[in-house]
Write a protein that holds these residues in place. Structure first.
Motif, PDB file in Angstrom:
ATOM      1  N   UNK A  29       0.836  -1.194   0.000  1.00 44.01           N
ATOM      2  CA  UNK A  29       0.000   0.000   0.000  1.00 44.01           C
ATOM      3  C   UNK A  29       0.871   1.244   0.000  1.00 44.01           C
ATOM      4  N   UNK A  30       0.807   1.953  -1.087  1.00 46.68           N
ATOM      5  CA  UNK A  30       1.557   3.190  -1.238  1.00 46.68           C
ATOM      6  C   UNK A  30       0.747   4.131  -2.123  1.00 46.68           C
ATOM      7  N   UNK A  31       0.122   5.143  -1.530  1.00 48.78           N
ATOM      8  CA  UNK A  31      -0.694   6.047  -2.328  1.00 48.78           C
ATOM      9  C   UNK A  31       0.091   6.772  -3.421  1.00 48.78           C
ATOM     10  N   UNK A  55      -4.062   1.461 -10.274  1.00 48.85           N
ATOM     11  CA  UNK A  55      -5.251   1.411  -9.426  1.00 48.85           C
ATOM     12  C   UNK A  55      -5.682  -0.039  -9.192  1.00 48.85           C
ATOM     13  N   UNK A  56      -5.460  -0.895 -10.170  1.00 49.87           N
ATOM     14  CA  UNK A  56      -5.764  -2.323  -9.984  1.00 49.87           C
ATOM     15  C   UNK A  56      -4.812  -2.942  -8.966  1.00 49.87           C
ATOM     16  N   UNK A  69      -7.463  10.815   6.587  1.00 51.44           N
ATOM     17  CA  UNK A  69      -8.116  12.101   6.309  1.00 51.44           C
ATOM     18  C   UNK A  69      -7.480  12.878   5.156  1.00 51.44           C
ATOM     19  N   UNK A  70      -6.197  12.767   4.970  1.00 47.43           N
ATOM     20  CA  UNK A  70      -5.517  13.485   3.894  1.00 47.43           C
ATOM     21  C   UNK A  70      -5.859  12.894   2.525  1.00 47.43           C
ATOM     22  N   UNK A  71      -5.964  11.577   2.457  1.00 51.44           N
ATOM     23  CA  UNK A  71      -6.216  10.911   1.181  1.00 51.44           C
ATOM     24  C   UNK A  71      -7.695  10.786   0.849  1.00 51.44           C
ATOM     25  N   UNK A  72      -8.534  10.828   1.876  1.00 51.32           N
ATOM     26  CA  UNK A  72      -9.959  10.585   1.683  1.00 51.32           C
ATOM     27  C   UNK A  72     -10.575  11.529   0.658  1.00 51.32           C
TER      28      UNK A  72
END
Length: 94
Positions: A29-31, A55-56, A69-72
């Protein structure tokens, strides 16, 4: 008895290898990996093949991103929903 112990040993080795291969297949997991999608999320442009690929790969992580909260605000945006739909990734219900 000797044959049973060999069978148990071989079974354990196979199970260990399967468990290890399962771990290596798990997504990291790495945005930041979703950065190729930012242009498509922020505009009306279609997502690139690279974006859809990323994205897959990150699909198992999306619920984790919703909790941040930052990514939401990005992953819950109409643009992100559009990109997920365009890439054929079901939008998660977390």
């Amino acid at each position: 008895m000797k044959r049973e112990s060999k069978l148990v040993l071989v079974t354990m080795l196979v199970l260990m290898l399967l468990a290890e291969s399962h771990i290596s297949l798990a997504a990291t997991c790495s945005p930041v990996q979703l950065s190729p999608c930012l242009g498509a999320i922020r505009s009306s442009s279609p997502p690139s093949k690279l974006c859809c690929s990323k994205i897959k790969q990150q699909k198992p992580c999306l619920c984790q991103y919703f909790k941040n909260p930052t990514l939401k605000k990005y992953v819950n945006s109409p643009g992100a929903k559009k990109v997920a739909r365009s890439c054929g990734v079901p939008y998660p219900r977390c």
